[in-house]
Write an enzyme that holds these catalytic residues in place. Structure first.
Site, mmCIF file in Angstrom:
data_model
loop_
_atom_site.group_PDB
_atom_site.id
_atom_site.type_symbol
_atom_site.label_atom_id
_atom_site.label_comp_id
_atom_site.label_asym_id
_atom_site.label_seq_id
_atom_site.Cartn_x
_atom_site.Cartn_y
_atom_site.Cartn_z
ATOM 1 C CE LYS A 192 33.635 50.078 -16.388
ATOM 2 N NZ LYS A 192 33.474 51.392 -16.994
ATOM 3 C CB SER A 220 35.335 45.546 -18.784
ATOM 4 O OG SER A 220 35.845 45.166 -20.037
#
Lengths: 349, 349, 349, 349
Positions: free
Chosen positions: B147, B214
């Protein structure tokens, strides 16, 4: 003899018929074309003008009048293309039982008849007549393409309230597709009389496994094209059909592909119908196709089923069409695979 | 011991955490949760608020701070769900070589570093540190979830022109995902130093086969979760990874599934990255994902690849995420399958 | 005394209540808030989660239970914002005839009653009761906000076929909005008993000029907020309402704005309902809102009417909501403008 | 004499030219048509095939080669239509100073020149030449329509990296529109040489108030149509132009309409350019057009500005086009209104 030949033509834009020349070089006789079945790159919904563009272009390119079914929507990996179905010569070197193509059309369907028993019966009678004329046994039919009419706003406005099955143009397309599919199913012995009525009354469990129906404003009757095996025809094309029980039913399609592979065959084209499961679930898992107000459910369904079928076949230029009323079970759909015997097939027999 | 347990929780709406109770009954210890990896039903693009809703809800539901990756977009048959990854006890009855989970985070990534060598190096260093700390061999890592941060409009506006890798927020997400994936690839020995630089310079042929990255506004550094096999851990979970070479590469995934099946295993979860082929073609056929101004290409890609993977696995509640920069080859993507040994596996050894 | 105060709060994202502090500094007493009426940035259709996010955030931010109407869709120039309607003190320095706010709610509406005379009657009775209680003359009511229930899939599934007005959740919202608007119209003397029945039977020419109704899953009865002038209240707020006869009826709104300007007043907020003309034409010209399968008609209508009203008022943070069944004529909609007397108004009288 | 006549033809579908007959009955001489300027009902973005359908149909319907600008996108209340601009006879009964039409085209714009000074200079030179040839003073030009080329994928692929202004087809359209508008502005004395360079370098504050430019794949040079007043021409058409400073600038347009009304004139057609304010705000209020991944910003902008302009003029069949680079200020756009003197105008003079 009406032995079938299928020629797939990739297109660069909706009005592109440039690939026709290549098909002719590959043996297509445009004067013997019977049907044009294509996927165009519009949204496949109300304001999809790519279907009309493609239909106009191909009807101009092919002198002969052909049944033209352009299905909008090449979501995901699906690739815009056209398949020209034509008659070809009997090939004495090939085994009998070849794929044949046969077409016909019903009388105009009156607005009051649309979506009702009258339309289904008209389709059924025409399917039976085509089968009889071409000595095609019902169980030998593996694909029944129907182009059927719809109710336009003008027609709806001109009729007294309550005389038509629906007062909504878009909805009339679903009713017309459904009645056509049920007519096919009845003619081919897939369903009984009682089941036909139940289907027309809304029972989605009643369906055909070979029908692929599309509604269009350009016809007033139903145009029908059958693909089936004839013991009297010699050639290398064959067809097999199956039913996807839901949108992720890879197994049924893999089984058909395995059958083709075990015969040493080569897939020529795949025709499928797809839809979002109306119950909102696939294998017990919630899907969001029906609640997405940004993207139509039919687009979702074509993308997903197209992705699966392209993956299984290795071919993105396949026919995956939405609007599967009474074509396969709810959330699933019929699949027809046309394939070619290996070169030495005749010898092997 | 950080043996991994995965608990899949279907959700009824983006903020739904009601299934957590069931996961706890199934053995999840919420205090030992390490990561939450979910699919939410928004468009997966800029104005997708469902990711934030889900992240907020799950972070509140789980007391422990967890790495939270919510991926928007459940197009087609994909089903909204959350997978909670937690540590669990070593199971002495099971064979060694079990799946373990290990997490870490980089220092904050300065805006000037984002998408550049500095970010990739920071990710690589952290991946190496996690591996070292947990005695995890690089070749035993089968999934590397990252992330990573992005550049907000405010940050962009506050910096002199030309100092950042891009002046576009959306574009910064791609750069951050790409640099993170390349950092993973470098740390795990998938690519060389020169390849890392080539990748950062835009060469899409340089990629990781296990990274899934992401970008999100809620982090300022990179949060990393690794899943890999440890010879010191005993348990029933295993992982296998592969790479889809294009969006319809069923073969590679089927091979992985066959491996699991031949071991008598059961698929627990599949994690994949998907994207529209940037060259506009799949297996030589033109696709229309990149020219569709009505539906984002990422939505098309998730729908298509999701349809294929759900079909192959029989499971719609899988993780198929868009934005696959340097995660698998152009148009393809990495796939990790977590699976469970059969009941009697220990005995069989 | 229930003198009305309106506080407009721009929001930076759907869950943003940060502007509440500013409103309190401007005099808002959050304990006396009666209603929150907002525009959120989702698609305003089925899968719009921004309404729920905003409602949850504002109900948490305001301790008191308030009627909460979040309308999704800030297409075009429309700007996400919330208006808090609260009671405030009577201002003895100001002239009488000030705007007051009064609220009430019906008993739960049974599923069988929804969209039917029973619902309309319940709304009408409650509007009458509110007027009576607060000594509000029907002709002094300029805005009647109704939050009404809908039929969920579960409720629909649990009832015998044919007992409900529709078996479609989305459609039930239209029926609920329509019956609520007709109930308001009946209570305020806008329509007769016969017209009420005609409206319920589908006659779109029967409408209210002050109703603004929204359906939501979070209520089981109808919540009603009225804004009107009371001769007993002293304050600086006033309201005026008009009806746009179609989506481009600038004249009617300009006339209302001229009235405010000629009194030296300042516009505080505008509340409007908008819809795509169901006949497919505006001033005889074909529009394409109803045939656009890529963008919902309600989104088109809000964008267009929002553009016009923002242009006329110079203010993008206005309330333009879709779903105008029986709220203004077909293709048009009611508009209420709340405005403030100039500083010296009291002295001028 | 090249006195201008404008004939507006509503269309029922993108390829509809059926209204041409009516225009001919109204006096249009199709052999003297100079330009066709239309709005079609596609999405106005990449995969909008309605522009090509309309262009093909109108070019076939009109024998003479005409400059054809089809602008996609009739969002909101905007109505699909075509305006045929033709030359007509000098009308000795009318006052001088009538609207004339004059056209010309540049040499092909090389890919390396596109979006750069070379393109702007070519457009400027051609505008100057047209003005000179037709004795049109720069300050008398009220509308400068430019149809300009773009960079196709093939062209981009064939050039060395870095030689073109952009490697993205869609982006090249913006550069071409911008350079064309700046060329117009320079030729008409709206901007200086330094401003032209600043504009090409990205300064959006440099703009034309009369240019309306569109990029299309079907031209390799820039086609230019000017509408302006000539002291030597007699006729009833006149034009006036203004600039909307933002998307809700009703005032400037109302002022132009008031000018027409005070002369007893009748609006014939309105041509406007619109865009989403790139700063994300209109009058200080946040808009969401640029963050909506479901609907393109250009669609939002056309819907909103179209709603406003249709409201102010009472006419939905107006020309509101997106892509306003250097056409009006950021977030705003130029507006040209063509109007007709009242019947007795000649006598009044």
């Amino acid at each position: 003899m009406n032995v079938a030949a299928l020629h797939r033509v990739p297109v660069d834009h909706p009005a592109d018929t440039g690939g026709l020349l290549g098909a002719i070089k590959d043996g297509l006789d445009p004067d013997r074309a019977v049907a044009v079945i294509g996927k165009t790159e519009g949204n496949g919904c109300v304001n999809d003008f790519t279907r009309g563009m493609a239909a106009t272009a191909w009807q101009a390119a092919l002198a002969a009048p052909v049944v033209t079914v352009m299905s909008g929507g090449t979501e995901g990996v699906l690739s815009p293309h056209v398949v020209v179905v034509a008659e070809t010569d009997d090939d004495a070197d090939q085994p009998p039982g070849a794929l044949v193509v046969a077409a016909g059309r019903t009388a105009p369907v009156a607005p009051e008849e649309l979506g009702r028993r009258e339309q289904a019966d008209a389709v059924a009678a025409t399917v039976r007549r085509i089968c009889r004329t071409h000595q095609l046994a019902p169980e030998d039919v593996h694909f029944a393409l129907v182009k059927c009419p719809l109710l336009t706003s003008d027609v709806i406005a001109a009729r007294p309230t309550g005389t038509l099955i629906t007062a909504d143009t878009y909805d009339s397309m679903a009713h017309s597709r459904g009645a056509s599919a049920l007519g096919v199913a009845h003619a081919l012995g897939e369903i009984s009389d009682a089941e036909l009525d139940a289907g027309l009354a809304g029972d989605r469990r009643v369906f055909s496994s070979v029908a692929s129906t599309s509604a269009g404003v350009e016809v007033d009757g139903c145009e029908i094209v059958l693909l089936g095996h004839s013991p009297r025809a010699r050639g290398r094309l064959r067809a097999i059909h199956t039913v996807m029980v839901d949108a992720i039913d890879a197994r049924s399609v893999q089984k058909a592909l395995d059958t083709i592979a075990s015969a040493g065959g080569r897939l020529v084209q795949l025709f499928a119908k797809a839809e979002a499961d109306p119950a909102g679930r696939v294998r017990g898992r919630r899907h969001t196709m029906l609640t997405d107000s940004d993207v139509q459910a039919t687009r979702h369904a074509r993308a997903a089923v197209g992705g699966l079928l392209a993956g299984l076949t290795g071919e993105p230029a396949i026919y995956v069409s939405g609007g599967a009323e009474h074509q396969g079970p709810p959330g699933g759909g019929p699949v027809t695979l046309v394939w070619e015997l290996p070169d030495g097939a005749a010898q092997m027999r």
